[in-house]
Design a protein around this motif. Structure first.
Motif, PDB file in Angstrom:
ATOM      1  N   THR A 108      57.476  49.313 -22.880  1.00  0.00           N
ATOM      2  CA  THR A 108      58.228  48.446 -21.992  1.00  0.00           C
ATOM      3  C   THR A 108      59.380  49.161 -21.315  1.00  0.00           C
ATOM      4  N   ASP A 109      59.882  50.234 -21.933  1.00  0.00           N
ATOM      5  CA  ASP A 109      60.991  50.929 -21.312  1.00  0.00           C
ATOM      6  C   ASP A 109      60.559  51.742 -20.102  1.00  0.00           C
ATOM      7  N   ALA A 110      59.227  51.971 -19.995  1.00  0.00           N
ATOM      8  CA  ALA A 110      58.760  52.835 -18.921  1.00  0.00           C
ATOM      9  C   ALA A 110      58.804  52.149 -17.567  1.00  0.00           C
ATOM     10  N   ASN A 111      58.674  50.808 -17.534  1.00  0.00           N
ATOM     11  CA  ASN A 111      58.606  50.131 -16.255  1.00  0.00           C
ATOM     12  C   ASN A 111      59.074  48.692 -16.407  1.00  0.00           C
ATOM     13  N   PRO A 112      60.117  48.286 -15.693  1.00  0.00           N
ATOM     14  CA  PRO A 112      60.615  46.920 -15.835  1.00  0.00           C
ATOM     15  C   PRO A 112      59.631  45.865 -15.387  1.00  0.00           C
ATOM     16  N   ALA A 113      58.607  46.260 -14.626  1.00  0.00           N
ATOM     17  CA  ALA A 113      57.635  45.278 -14.139  1.00  0.00           C
ATOM     18  C   ALA A 113      56.704  44.789 -15.233  1.00  0.00           C
ATOM     19  N   LEU A 114      56.831  45.380 -16.449  1.00  0.00           N
ATOM     20  CA  LEU A 114      55.914  44.999 -17.517  1.00  0.00           C
ATOM     21  C   LEU A 114      56.024  43.525 -17.879  1.00  0.00           C
ATOM     22  N   ASP A 115      57.205  42.946 -17.726  1.00  0.00           N
ATOM     23  CA  ASP A 115      57.363  41.539 -18.080  1.00  0.00           C
ATOM     24  C   ASP A 115      56.444  40.652 -17.261  1.00  0.00           C
ATOM     25  N   GLN A 116      55.994  41.150 -16.116  1.00  0.00           N
ATOM     26  CA  GLN A 116      55.153  40.342 -15.250  1.00  0.00           C
ATOM     27  C   GLN A 116      53.681  40.581 -15.496  1.00  0.00           C
ATOM     28  N   VAL A 117      53.359  41.505 -16.426  1.00  0.00           N
ATOM     29  CA  VAL A 117      51.969  41.880 -16.595  1.00  0.00           C
ATOM     30  C   VAL A 117      51.350  41.290 -17.851  1.00  0.00           C
ATOM     31  N   ALA A 118      52.076  40.445 -18.571  1.00  0.00           N
ATOM     32  CA  ALA A 118      51.524  39.847 -19.779  1.00  0.00           C
ATOM     33  C   ALA A 118      50.333  38.975 -19.432  1.00  0.00           C
ATOM     34  N   PRO A 119      49.212  39.106 -20.161  1.00  0.00           N
ATOM     35  CA  PRO A 119      48.028  38.309 -19.866  1.00  0.00           C
ATOM     36  C   PRO A 119      48.322  36.825 -19.986  1.00  0.00           C
ATOM     37  N   GLN A 120      47.748  36.052 -19.091  1.00  0.00           N
ATOM     38  CA  GLN A 120      47.928  34.600 -19.093  1.00  0.00           C
ATOM     39  C   GLN A 120      46.563  33.927 -19.206  1.00  0.00           C
ATOM     40  N   ASN A 121      46.488  32.902 -20.022  1.00  0.00           N
ATOM     41  CA  ASN A 121      45.302  32.042 -20.122  1.00  0.00           C
ATOM     42  C   ASN A 121      44.036  32.811 -20.482  1.00  0.00           C
ATOM     43  N   LEU A 122      44.173  33.832 -21.343  1.00  0.00           N
ATOM     44  CA  LEU A 122      42.982  34.562 -21.750  1.00  0.00           C
ATOM     45  C   LEU A 122      42.255  33.767 -22.830  1.00  0.00           C
ATOM     46  N   ARG A 519      50.021  46.292  -7.777  1.00  0.00           N
ATOM     47  CA  ARG A 519      49.569  44.933  -7.477  1.00  0.00           C
ATOM     48  C   ARG A 519      48.046  44.886  -7.418  1.00  0.00           C
ATOM     49  N   LEU A 520      47.513  43.776  -7.851  1.00  0.00           N
ATOM     50  CA  LEU A 520      46.067  43.566  -7.807  1.00  0.00           C
ATOM     51  C   LEU A 520      45.602  43.376  -6.374  1.00  0.00           C
ATOM     52  N   SER A 521      44.493  44.023  -6.021  1.00  0.00           N
ATOM     53  CA  SER A 521      43.906  43.817  -4.703  1.00  0.00           C
ATOM     54  C   SER A 521      43.001  42.594  -4.745  1.00  0.00           C
ATOM     55  N   SER A 522      42.633  42.115  -3.599  1.00  0.00           N
ATOM     56  CA  SER A 522      41.751  40.932  -3.536  1.00  0.00           C
ATOM     57  C   SER A 522      40.387  41.228  -4.140  1.00  0.00           C
ATOM     58  N   GLN A 523      39.905  42.467  -3.946  1.00  0.00           N
ATOM     59  CA  GLN A 523      38.611  42.839  -4.520  1.00  0.00           C
ATOM     60  C   GLN A 523      38.673  42.848  -6.051  1.00  0.00           C
ATOM     61  N   GLN A 524      39.770  43.376  -6.590  1.00  0.00           N
ATOM     62  CA  GLN A 524      39.933  43.402  -8.039  1.00  0.00           C
ATOM     63  C   GLN A 524      40.041  41.994  -8.608  1.00  0.00           C
ATOM     64  N   LEU A 525      40.778  41.121  -7.919  1.00  0.00           N
ATOM     65  CA  LEU A 525      40.886  39.731  -8.347  1.00  0.00           C
ATOM     66  C   LEU A 525      39.528  39.053  -8.381  1.00  0.00           C
ATOM     67  N   LEU A 526      38.722  39.336  -7.367  1.00  0.00           N
ATOM     68  CA  LEU A 526      37.402  38.722  -7.276  1.00  0.00           C
ATOM     69  C   LEU A 526      36.512  39.187  -8.423  1.00  0.00           C
ATOM     70  N   LYS A 527      36.567  40.489  -8.752  1.00  0.00           N
ATOM     71  CA  LYS A 527      35.701  41.030  -9.790  1.00  0.00           C
ATOM     72  C   LYS A 527      36.136  40.612 -11.192  1.00  0.00           C
ATOM     73  N   MET A 528      37.438  40.611 -11.444  1.00  0.00           N
ATOM     74  CA  MET A 528      37.933  40.331 -12.789  1.00  0.00           C
ATOM     75  C   MET A 528      38.010  38.847 -13.089  1.00  0.00           C
ATOM     76  N   GLY A 529      38.089  38.014 -12.062  1.00  0.00           N
ATOM     77  CA  GLY A 529      38.036  36.563 -12.249  1.00  0.00           C
ATOM     78  C   GLY A 529      39.165  36.019 -13.089  1.00  0.00           C
ATOM     79  N   ARG A 530      38.832  35.087 -13.990  1.00  0.00           N
ATOM     80  CA  ARG A 530      39.844  34.369 -14.747  1.00  0.00           C
ATOM     81  C   ARG A 530      40.577  35.253 -15.754  1.00  0.00           C
ATOM     82  N   VAL A 531      40.070  36.473 -16.004  1.00  0.00           N
ATOM     83  CA  VAL A 531      40.752  37.377 -16.931  1.00  0.00           C
ATOM     84  C   VAL A 531      42.174  37.658 -16.472  1.00  0.00           C
ATOM     85  N   VAL A 532      42.405  37.674 -15.150  1.00  0.00           N
ATOM     86  CA  VAL A 532      43.723  38.025 -14.622  1.00  0.00           C
ATOM     87  C   VAL A 532      44.434  36.830 -14.003  1.00  0.00           C
ATOM     88  N   ASP A 533      44.064  35.621 -14.389  1.00  0.00           N
ATOM     89  CA  ASP A 533      44.746  34.438 -13.867  1.00  0.00           C
ATOM     90  C   ASP A 533      46.244  34.528 -14.136  1.00  0.00           C
TER      91      ASP A 533
END
Length: 618
Positions: A108-122, A519-533
């Motif tokens: 977590t010390d490497a990048n402050p953006a980590l707080d936004q990357v926690a998986p949701q609704n897995l 940031r996730l691209s639209s193609q990545q969002l489409l492929k990964m689906g609900r995993v990255v909700d």
């Protein structure tokens, strides 16, 4: 279920912890009773108290030590070591290891953006959600254990893990000038190699601590601490060779390639399946290195136009590592390839594979069955053998007769009879397997199913009271079924003999020291689906000295488990199609390799591009 591994007595053994207390001492009524002078009559006890296992000293004469420190009472954690004189007891909690496997994925010390990357609704059945911002910073690699192994044959100082996890077809050359310093790599190969070694996070020993041992077990060049030359007094060829070996060990390389060119020779390492340029050396130094390797392997030094093979070892502070040697004539001279057989870089137990909890339970259950077949499939270098060896180590070899048939035998399995095949003598997998069935086996490991004869004998053995492990080359778990049917195996044999098919790939883990959030691209969002909700970003590789500029350090296994239920057997018996199999598998616990990989991407373990590379077509 937790268990104890008892070492240092007359024979190593395993004690399952079912809730009952385990007493240790000299008296015969103790659960662990050893005639050891350092033990008191009632020395200590391991007991289950308030939902956890603890060790309690019983006011013994010499005391009880856990992880080197003397204790009166201590709660036990996974891989804690209890020492009493020469007696060594390891506390192993597979469940704890599996549940905690995901906690070492964030920094977590490497990048402050980590707080936004926690998986949701897995989906918890797929992979447990881990809030990355709360995960403590941890080292990615565990300390290298020190082991001394007898004998001359390649031993568990590596497995495939040897291949730790194994070469892949794709290769890349990475220019390390930015890491080891600008300038001509060939001008000072020693400083280039030392620079790479210095960037490694773990430095348990130096080049001068390496003793070179020939194929007969004789030490040819001693380490400095054993009376040999240190770096200042040793010849250039010995210094460079030791540095090459040290670089391979510190970078966790599975192979070292020394390749002659027109005016120089290059040294490349296969790290995490990819080729990395390490240094360049003059041709005259290459000739001296080749001569030294041939002496270690005791092969003809005058022959330069034929293929030559051999092996040698190194000893470093009690740890032995074996190296398999291959010399092949090329346009500009002989090319040298060293296979590094170092098991400390690879998992040896099921709980070390980093699989999901339900997968671990399934594999452990299958490993303790009395009969049936477990098949591992995937391309060459995908870690199939490592996974099956981990299953074999779950077997109590004191009460069961385990036999392996391999081509060749590379890694030592304690308590197992290991048999190499020899095509020149007519000893194939099929012929040796028929012979092994007369050796009263309980468990049989067949290195690979290549033909219908081997497949039929192995499956008949699985149906007649033997537990059979084997591998087959196929794209995925469903493809393994069609591969066997294509070989000509009867559908009733496939349906009734197989218990489980494990498909496997290896993906590189992101370097925790330099990865960045993107940031996730639209193609990545489409492929990964609900995993990255709900996730705005994932991680991408960068590259630093610690990871040799690749952006990755270490590898993880992607697993796909296909259990043969009654529904699957019905489909196999009726000339199956892929759609039929998918329909029946969708009704059970089945996760594809790609879906497993996307879960690792969402947790920050690896990158989207890496999953697409190794499992994108699945």
């Amino acid at each position: 279920m937790p268990f104890l591994e008892v070492k240092g007595g007359p024979r190593p053994r395993r004690i399952k912890l079912d809730g009952s207390s385990v007493s240790i001492g000299r008296l015969a009524d103790n659960v662990v009773a050893e005639d050891e002078s350092s033990l008191s009559r009632k020395h200590c006890v391991i007991e289950f108290v308030e939902g956890a296992w603890q060790v309690r000293d019983l006011q013994s004469r010499n005391g009880t030590r856990v992880n080197g420190g003397k204790i009166s009472k201590k709660r036990l954690a996974h891989l804690d070591v209890i020492r009493i004189g020469k007696l060594e007891i390891h506390f192993v909690s597979p469940e704890e290891a599996v549940l905690n496997a995901g906690t070492k994925v964030s920094q977590t010390d490497a990048n402050p953006a980590l707080d936004q990357v926690a998986p949701q609704n897995l989906n918890d059945d797929i992979l447990p959600s881990i809030p990355l911002s709360r995960v403590e910073k941890s080292k990615q690699e565990r300390p290298r254990p020190k082991v001394a192994l007898p004998g001359l044959q390649p031993s568990p100082t590596s497995d495939d893990v040897s291949e730790h996890f194994l070469p892949v077809a794709n290769t890349i050359d990475i220019d390390l000038n930015s890491i080891v310093g600008a300038g001509n790599m060939g001008s000072d190969p020693e400083s280039r190699l030392r620079k790479i070694c210095d960037e490694a996070p773990e430095k348990p020993f130096a080049a001068s601590d390496i003793s070179l041992v020939d194929m007969r077990g004789q030490i040819v060049h001693q380490a400095a601490e054993m009376g040999g030359d240190d770096d200042d007094d040793a010849s250039e060829s010995i210094r460079v060779f030791r540095l090459v070996l040290l670089t391979a060990l510190r970078s966790r390389a599975s192979d070292v390639h020394v390749e002659p060119r027109m005016d120089r020779a290059t040294i490349r390492l296969r790290v995490d399946g990819m080729m990395v340029l390490a240094s360049e050396i003059p041709l005259d130094l290459l000739r001296r290195l080749l001569g030294m390797v041939k002496i270690l392997c005791q092969i003809d030094t005058s022959q330069k136009s034929q293929v030559q093979d051999g092996h040698f070892s190194t000893l470093t502070k009690g740890q032995r590592v074996d190296f398999r040697v291959s010399l092949t004539p090329a346009v500009h001279g002989q090319k040298l390839v060293l296979r590094v057989l170092d098991t400390s870089n690879s998992p040896t137990r099921l709980h070390e594979l980093g699989v999901l909890p339900w997968m671990y339970e399934k594999l452990r259950t299958m490993a303790n069955r009395d009969s049936g077949m477990v098949l591992a499939c995937g391309p060459t270098g995908s870690g199939k053998t490592t996974t099956l060896y981990s299953c074999l180590r779950e077997i109590d070899v004191q009460t069961r007769n385990a036999i392996t048939i391999e081509d060749p035998v590379e890694y030592y399995l304690e308590g197992c009879t290991q048999i190499p095949i020899d095509h020149k003598q007519g000893n194939t997998f099929a012929t040796i397997l028929r012979s092994v069935l007369r050796q009263d086996p309980d468990v049989i490991f067949v290195g690979e199913i290549r033909d219908i004869e081997t497949a039929q004998v192995a499956m008949q053995a699985a149906m007649t009271g033997h537990l059979v492990y084997s591998t087959v080359h196929s794209r995925d778990s469903m493809g393994a079924i069609f591969r066997l049917l294509d070989l000509g195996v009867e559908s009733y044999l496939v349906a009734n003999a197989i218990n489980l098919i494990v498909a496997q790939r290896l993906c590189r883990s992101l370097c925790l020291n330099c990865r960045k959030a993107v940031r996730l691209s639209s193609q990545q969002l489409l492929k990964m689906g609900r995993v990255v909700d709900g996730m705005p970003s994932i991680f991408s590789p960068v590259g630093c000295g610690t990871c040799l500029g690749t952006g990755y350090r270490g590898r993880r296994a992607l697993l796909e488990l296909l259990e043969f239920s009654d529904g699957v057997r019905d489909v196999v018996l009726k000339r199956p199609t892929i759609s039929d199999l998918r329909n029946v598998l969708a009704q059970g616990h089945y996760i594809t390799l790609q879906k497993f990989g996307y879960q690792l991407v969402s947790q920050g373990v690896t990158s989207f591009e890496e999953i697409e590379r190794v499992a994108g077509g699945d």
